[in-house]
Enzyme design. Structure first.
Site, PDB file in Angstrom:
ATOM      1  N   HIS A  94       0.835  -1.206   0.000  1.00 53.78           N
ATOM      2  CA  HIS A  94       0.000   0.000   0.000  1.00 53.78           C
ATOM      3  C   HIS A  94       0.871   1.258   0.000  1.00 53.78           C
ATOM      4  CE1 HIS A  94      -3.384   2.665   1.011  1.00 53.78           C
ATOM      5  NE2 HIS A  94      -2.532   3.255   1.840  1.00 53.78           N
ATOM      6  N   GLU A  95       1.884   1.285   0.844  1.00 55.44           N
ATOM      7  CA  GLU A  95       2.752   2.463   0.894  1.00 55.44           C
ATOM      8  C   GLU A  95       3.526   2.643  -0.406  1.00 55.44           C
ATOM      9  OE1 GLU A  95       2.166   4.508   3.114  1.00 55.44           O
ATOM     10  OE2 GLU A  95       0.983   3.144   4.339  1.00 55.44           O
ATOM     11  N   HIS A  98       1.586   4.586  -2.881  1.00 54.10           N
ATOM     12  CA  HIS A  98       1.723   6.044  -2.800  1.00 54.10           C
ATOM     13  C   HIS A  98       2.970   6.524  -3.550  1.00 54.10           C
ATOM     14  CE1 HIS A  98      -1.639   6.703  -0.218  1.00 54.10           C
ATOM     15  NE2 HIS A  98      -1.155   5.994   0.785  1.00 54.10           N
TER      16      HIS A  98
END
Length: 222
Positions: A94-95, A98
């Site tokens: 998920h990170e 980004h």
């Protein structure tokens, strides 16, 4: 009505946090078949997307994971950084989502970065302005304070698609790189959905607070 709104403002984020805690607790204890740590998962995704210049480092706290767009660094909490669980795979990916957004100039992420300083300033002084308006018996100042509170809702509305898109990218990269089995991918989806619920809760809570203030001070115009 005010009491009901206050109760909802307490219940909604509490339920979202319970979902995250429950999902994290469950999938933190299930190791992934690839025997990859969160760091290794992040590194594989970043390298595949041509982001070798983005560092992956360890940070303090629990679920304090985040991407720092200024320093181009993915920061993973110790359990995620070292852990070889389904939860570690989900959070690390998920990170990285980004970081990919940053590279591709994802519109909502850019908007969030631009408005953050102004929103942070506005929300910090919003209730002070409302209090000052009450002391001065100035409806104009009270409404100004309410508008400043409203900037927080705008920020939450911009943040929501950023987080949902990052999770979507995470699931895509995990699948493309075969970083999880079909069963593990189901767990990853549940983890990311639970995390997304906290941002949705943030939107709803901010909206309820704005409605509460409007109802509270709207009658004063009479």
């Amino acid at each position: 009505m005010d009491f009901i709104i206050l109760i909802l403002m307490l219940i909604i984020p509490a339920i979202a946090q319970m979902l995250v805690t429950s999902s994290y607790g469950k999938y933190k204890g299930i190791e992934n078949d690839e025997d990859l740590s969160g760091f290794e998962v992040a590194r594989k995704i970043l390298d595949k997307k041509g982001l070798k210049d983005v560092y992956v480092v360890q940070t303090k706290g629990t679920l304090s994971d985040h991407y720092d767009p200024k320093r181009k660094v993915v920061r993973l909490s110790s359990d995620i950084y070292h852990g070889k669980s389904i939860a570690s795979t989900a959070v690390a990916a998920h990170e990285c989502g980004h970081a990919i957004q940053d590279k591709e100039g994802y519109a909502y992420m850019r908007i969030r970065s631009v408005i953050f300083p102004a929103v942070n300033f506005a929300t910090s002084f919003s209730y002070f302005v409302i209090l000052l308006g009450l002391l001065m018996e100035s409806l104009e100042m009270i409404w100004l304070g309410i508008c400043l509170v409203g900037t927080g809702l705008i920020f939450q509305l911009v943040t929501l698609p950023v987080e949902i898109d990052a999770s979507k990218r995470a699931k895509t990269e995990i699948e493309n790189l075969h970083l999880a089995t079909t069963e593990e991918q189901d767990g990853i989806k549940k983890m990311l959905s639970a995390a997304a619920s906290t941002y949705l809760a943030g939107v709803l809570t901010s909206a309820l607070e704005l409605v509460r203030l409007i109802l509270l001070f709207g009658n004063r115009e009479d």
